[in-house]
Design a protein around this motif. Structure first.
Motif, PDB file in Angstrom:
ATOM      1  N   ASP A 192       1.459   0.100 -10.180  1.00  8.90           N
ATOM      2  CA  ASP A 192       2.112  -0.117 -11.598  1.00  8.90           C
ATOM      3  C   ASP A 192       2.606   1.197 -11.817  1.00  8.90           C
ATOM      4  OD1 ASP A 192       1.179  -2.759 -11.437  1.00  8.90           O
ATOM      5  OD2 ASP A 192      -0.542  -2.363 -12.764  1.00  8.90           O
ATOM      6  N   ALA A 193       2.213   2.451 -11.447  1.00  9.33           N
ATOM      7  CA  ALA A 193       2.599   3.604 -11.704  1.00  9.33           C
ATOM      8  C   ALA A 193       3.994   3.976 -11.075  1.00  9.33           C
ATOM      9  CB  ALA A 193       1.579   4.864 -11.306  1.00  9.33           C
ATOM     10  N   GLY A 194       4.337   3.068 -10.059  1.00 12.06           N
ATOM     11  CA  GLY A 194       5.815   3.250  -9.591  1.00 12.06           C
ATOM     12  C   GLY A 194       5.355   4.247  -8.263  1.00 12.06           C
ATOM     13  N   LEU A 195       4.079   4.268  -7.585  1.00  8.64           N
ATOM     14  CA  LEU A 195       3.927   5.411  -6.798  1.00  8.64           C
ATOM     15  C   LEU A 195       3.603   4.551  -5.153  1.00  8.64           C
ATOM     16  CD1 LEU A 195       1.348   7.700  -8.608  1.00  8.64           C
ATOM     17  CD2 LEU A 195       3.749   8.045  -7.950  1.00  8.64           C
ATOM     18  N   PRO A 196       3.899   5.182  -4.289  1.00  4.92           N
ATOM     19  CA  PRO A 196       3.828   4.134  -2.944  1.00  4.92           C
ATOM     20  C   PRO A 196       2.390   4.294  -2.384  1.00  4.92           C
ATOM     21  CG  PRO A 196       5.463   6.167  -2.732  1.00  4.92           C
ATOM     22  CD  PRO A 196       4.545   6.532  -4.030  1.00  4.92           C
ATOM     23  N   TYR A 197       2.137   3.079  -1.788  1.00  5.21           N
ATOM     24  CA  TYR A 197       0.510   3.101  -1.356  1.00  5.21           C
ATOM     25  C   TYR A 197       0.724   2.617   0.088  1.00  5.21           C
ATOM     26  CZ  TYR A 197      -3.759   1.136  -0.126  1.00  5.21           C
ATOM     27  OH  TYR A 197      -5.265   0.884   0.319  1.00  5.21           O
ATOM     28  N   ILE A 198       0.497   3.688   1.030  1.00  5.16           N
ATOM     29  CA  ILE A 198       0.691   3.360   2.442  1.00  5.16           C
ATOM     30  C   ILE A 198      -0.734   3.492   3.196  1.00  5.16           C
ATOM     31  CG2 ILE A 198       1.728   4.516   4.143  1.00  5.16           C
ATOM     32  CD1 ILE A 198       3.459   6.166   2.352  1.00  5.16           C
ATOM     33  N   LEU A 213      -8.402  -3.275   0.723  1.00  2.00           N
ATOM     34  CA  LEU A 213      -7.261  -2.207   0.708  1.00  2.00           C
ATOM     35  C   LEU A 213      -6.690  -2.030   1.846  1.00  2.00           C
ATOM     36  CD1 LEU A 213      -8.602   0.693   2.249  1.00  2.00           C
ATOM     37  CD2 LEU A 213     -10.388   0.153   0.737  1.00  2.00           C
ATOM     38  N   ALA A 214      -7.056  -2.592   3.155  1.00  4.25           N
ATOM     39  CA  ALA A 214      -6.361  -2.281   4.262  1.00  4.25           C
ATOM     40  C   ALA A 214      -5.006  -3.155   4.345  1.00  4.25           C
ATOM     41  CB  ALA A 214      -7.375  -2.463   5.473  1.00  4.25           C
ATOM     42  N   MET A 215      -5.137  -4.296   3.745  1.00  5.12           N
ATOM     43  CA  MET A 215      -3.601  -5.107   4.037  1.00  5.12           C
ATOM     44  C   MET A 215      -2.868  -5.022   2.691  1.00  5.12           C
ATOM     45  SD  MET A 215      -3.634  -6.147   6.815  1.00  5.12           S
ATOM     46  CE  MET A 215      -4.934  -6.153   8.329  1.00  5.12           C
ATOM     47  N   LEU A 216      -2.980  -4.152   1.854  1.00  7.45           N
ATOM     48  CA  LEU A 216      -2.304  -4.114   0.680  1.00  7.45           C
ATOM     49  C   LEU A 216      -1.334  -2.913   0.472  1.00  7.45           C
ATOM     50  CD1 LEU A 216      -5.273  -4.433  -1.853  1.00  7.45           C
ATOM     51  CD2 LEU A 216      -3.519  -6.454  -1.328  1.00  7.45           C
ATOM     52  N   GLY A 217      -1.019  -2.484   1.751  1.00  5.29           N
ATOM     53  CA  GLY A 217      -0.001  -1.223   1.522  1.00  5.29           C
ATOM     54  C   GLY A 217       1.270  -1.689   1.629  1.00  5.29           C
ATOM     55  N   ASP A 218       2.305  -0.869   0.951  1.00  2.00           N
ATOM     56  CA  ASP A 218       3.701  -1.133   0.898  1.00  2.00           C
ATOM     57  C   ASP A 218       4.261  -0.997   2.170  1.00  2.00           C
ATOM     58  OD1 ASP A 218       4.009  -1.274  -2.017  1.00  2.00           O
ATOM     59  OD2 ASP A 218       3.512   0.773  -2.018  1.00  2.00           O
ATOM     60  N   ILE A 219       3.398  -0.085   3.114  1.00  2.00           N
ATOM     61  CA  ILE A 219       3.920   0.127   4.446  1.00  2.00           C
ATOM     62  C   ILE A 219       2.636   0.203   5.202  1.00  2.00           C
ATOM     63  CG2 ILE A 219       4.750   1.611   6.361  1.00  2.00           C
ATOM     64  CD1 ILE A 219       6.966   0.286   4.661  1.00  2.00           C
ATOM     65  N   ALA A 220       2.536  -0.595   6.185  1.00  2.00           N
ATOM     66  CA  ALA A 220       1.086  -0.771   6.929  1.00  2.00           C
ATOM     67  C   ALA A 220       1.362  -0.149   8.433  1.00  2.00           C
ATOM     68  CB  ALA A 220       0.777  -2.068   7.129  1.00  2.00           C
ATOM     69  N   MET A 221       1.017   1.101   8.617  1.00  4.17           N
ATOM     70  CA  MET A 221       1.050   1.722  10.181  1.00  4.17           C
ATOM     71  C   MET A 221      -0.244   1.370  10.937  1.00  4.17           C
ATOM     72  SD  MET A 221       2.508   5.447   9.150  1.00  4.17           S
ATOM     73  CE  MET A 221       3.916   5.617   7.913  1.00  4.17           C
ATOM     74  N   ALA A 222      -0.036   1.466  12.072  1.00  7.61           N
ATOM     75  CA  ALA A 222      -1.373   1.521  12.931  1.00  7.61           C
ATOM     76  C   ALA A 222      -1.270   2.281  14.281  1.00  7.61           C
ATOM     77  CB  ALA A 222      -1.754  -0.043  13.346  1.00  7.61           C
ATOM     78  N   GLU A 223      -2.568   2.755  14.314  1.00  8.50           N
ATOM     79  CA  GLU A 223      -2.531   3.550  15.596  1.00  8.50           C
ATOM     80  C   GLU A 223      -2.514   2.856  17.021  1.00  8.50           C
ATOM     81  OE1 GLU A 223      -4.421   7.961  14.776  1.00  8.50           O
ATOM     82  OE2 GLU A 223      -5.795   6.411  15.425  1.00  8.50           O
ATOM     83  N   PRO A 224      -2.200   3.180  18.122  1.00  2.00           N
ATOM     84  CA  PRO A 224      -2.000   1.888  19.278  1.00  2.00           C
ATOM     85  C   PRO A 224      -3.419   1.740  19.739  1.00  2.00           C
ATOM     86  CG  PRO A 224      -0.633   4.032  19.672  1.00  2.00           C
ATOM     87  CD  PRO A 224      -1.407   4.160  18.403  1.00  2.00           C
ATOM     88  N   GLY A 225      -3.511   0.414  20.135  1.00  2.00           N
ATOM     89  CA  GLY A 225      -4.688  -0.100  20.703  1.00  2.00           C
ATOM     90  C   GLY A 225      -6.023  -0.272  19.449  1.00  2.00           C
ATOM     91  N   ALA A 226      -5.781  -0.057  18.229  1.00  2.00           N
ATOM     92  CA  ALA A 226      -6.563  -0.229  17.275  1.00  2.00           C
ATOM     93  C   ALA A 226      -7.175  -1.638  17.217  1.00  2.00           C
ATOM     94  CB  ALA A 226      -6.243   0.537  16.095  1.00  2.00           C
ATOM     95  N   ILE A 227      -8.184  -1.849  16.934  1.00  4.78           N
ATOM     96  CA  ILE A 227      -8.963  -3.084  16.343  1.00  4.78           C
ATOM     97  C   ILE A 227      -8.939  -3.340  14.940  1.00  4.78           C
ATOM     98  CG2 ILE A 227     -11.182  -4.584  16.512  1.00  4.78           C
ATOM     99  CD1 ILE A 227     -12.031  -3.315  19.066  1.00  4.78           C
TER     100      ILE A 227
END
Length: 358
Positions: A192-198, A213-227
């Motif tokens: 709501d403050a107009g800030l990115p959540y990654i 919180l883990a599935m709410l990102g504007d951008i979702a990155m992941a490390e290789p092989g992570a469960i």
């Protein structure tokens, strides 16, 4: 009395010295390929196997030092919460488990909130510590995440969450499940403050942390092989009585099915994160540039082009000579019972006007 063991052996030991104890953590075996790696080489490679590229779990403090410029950042203390509100006990009490984890880990709970520059851009990080009771989310973690969101809003900085958790902390019961809603509200506050959540998903990200919180990102990155998932693979197989596909719940599988935006190797994580922050962050215009004077005559401005014609217009130069002009619109027909008044305004005639003369 045996003179060899009582006399000769001590004398011989004094001559050659006692055997040196060898630490048991000098070599690490890769769980993926079985390759043995010397501990200094493994730390230099940020705990990535030099043989197969398998990403082992990275301690949270090493991760923060890797992401922040020169490893410099400011930590925000977690708020104090009731230690054992439910008086939970299994083999031993929950309060004893907390004290043991704090003594072993040196942290108060499973979350570290830090603020610092990432390639010169002020960023707030909320990183989970899997070594502290499996990174489980209880009241302290929920409060800490809210503090991270408030800190990001205060400093107009992006918020980056790095979960590594088994889920909600069962020893706190419903109080830990309540944190799923609280951290969701905190994420909404940042957005709501107009800030990115990654979000940077690391191994493992499961349970209630995944469901909040883990599935709410504007951008979702992941490390290789992570469960990455909610329930465990064995639980799912036993529930649906089917064999799960190969690579199920791994980051590459989630990328293929659209659950994450990108899978980023650890050595490229900082650069990728900084680039995403630059793309999502709107630069703030300096105050002195917000009060620009209004230019009445812009003809002297370089690159200015007049929009109005500067010379006489030749009306005979018709760009569409073949188009026939439309006839003028006809006046609308007059309605019955409507007459013009003295001031040329149209008014509806009254019943007296319509009545015949006597």
């Amino acid at each position: 009395m045996n003179w060899l063991s009582e006399y000769v052996r001590p004398k011989f030991r004094n001559l050659v010295g006692s055997p040196r104890e060898v630490p048991d953590n000098l070599w690490h075996k890769c769980p993926a390929c079985g390759h043995m790696i010397f501990h200094k080489e493994l730390d230099k490679a940020r705990r990535v196997c030099l043989q197969c590229g398998h990403h082992m779990r990275l301690p949270v403090k090493h991760r923060l030092a890797m992401l922040f410029d020169d490893g410099v950042y400011d930590r925000e203390p977690l708020p104090k919460v009731p230690a054992d509100p439910l008086k939970f006990r299994d083999v031993k009490s929950y309060s004893s488990r907390l004290k043991d984890a704090q003594a072993k880990n040196g942290e108060t709970d499973a979350l570290i909130v830090a603020k610092g520059p990432i390639e010169g851009q002020t960023t707030v990080l909320a990183a989970f510590d899997f070594d502290f009771m499996g990174g489980s989310m209880g009241m302290a973690v929920g409060e800490g995440f809210v503090v991270a969101a408030e800190l990001a809003v205060k400093h107009r900085a992006p918020l980056v969450a790095i979960p590594s958790s088994g889920g909600a902390r069962m020893q706190e019961g419903i109080l830990s499940l309540m944190q799923m809603a609280r951290v969701t509200v905190a994420v909404d506050m940042v957005k709501d403050a107009g800030l990115p959540y990654i979000v940077v998903l690391t191994d493992p990200t499961t349970g209630g942390v995944t469901a909040s919180l883990a599935m709410l990102g504007d951008i979702a990155m992941a490390e290789p092989g992570a469960i990455i998932g909610f329930a465990g693979a064995r639980v799912i197989e036993q529930t649906i009585h089917e064999k799960l596909p190969k690579g199920f719940q791994r980051s590459e599988y989630l990328l293929e099915h659209g659950m994450v935006d990108m899978v980023v190797p650890r050595d490229a994580l900082k650069g990728t994160l900084a680039r995403v922050i630059r793309l999502l962050t709107v630069p703030t215009m300096p105050y002195e540039q917000t009060n620009l004077p209004v230019v009445a005559d812009a003809s002297h401005v370089e690159g200015h082009r007049e929009t109005e014609p500067t010379g006489p217009v030749d009306e005979s130069d018709d760009p569409h000579p073949d188009v026939e002009e439309l006839p003028p619109l006809a006046e609308p027909p007059k309605r019955k019972g409507v007459r013009k008044s003295e001031d040329d305004s149209v008014a509806a005639s009254t019943a007296a006007d319509r009545a015949p003369e006597s």
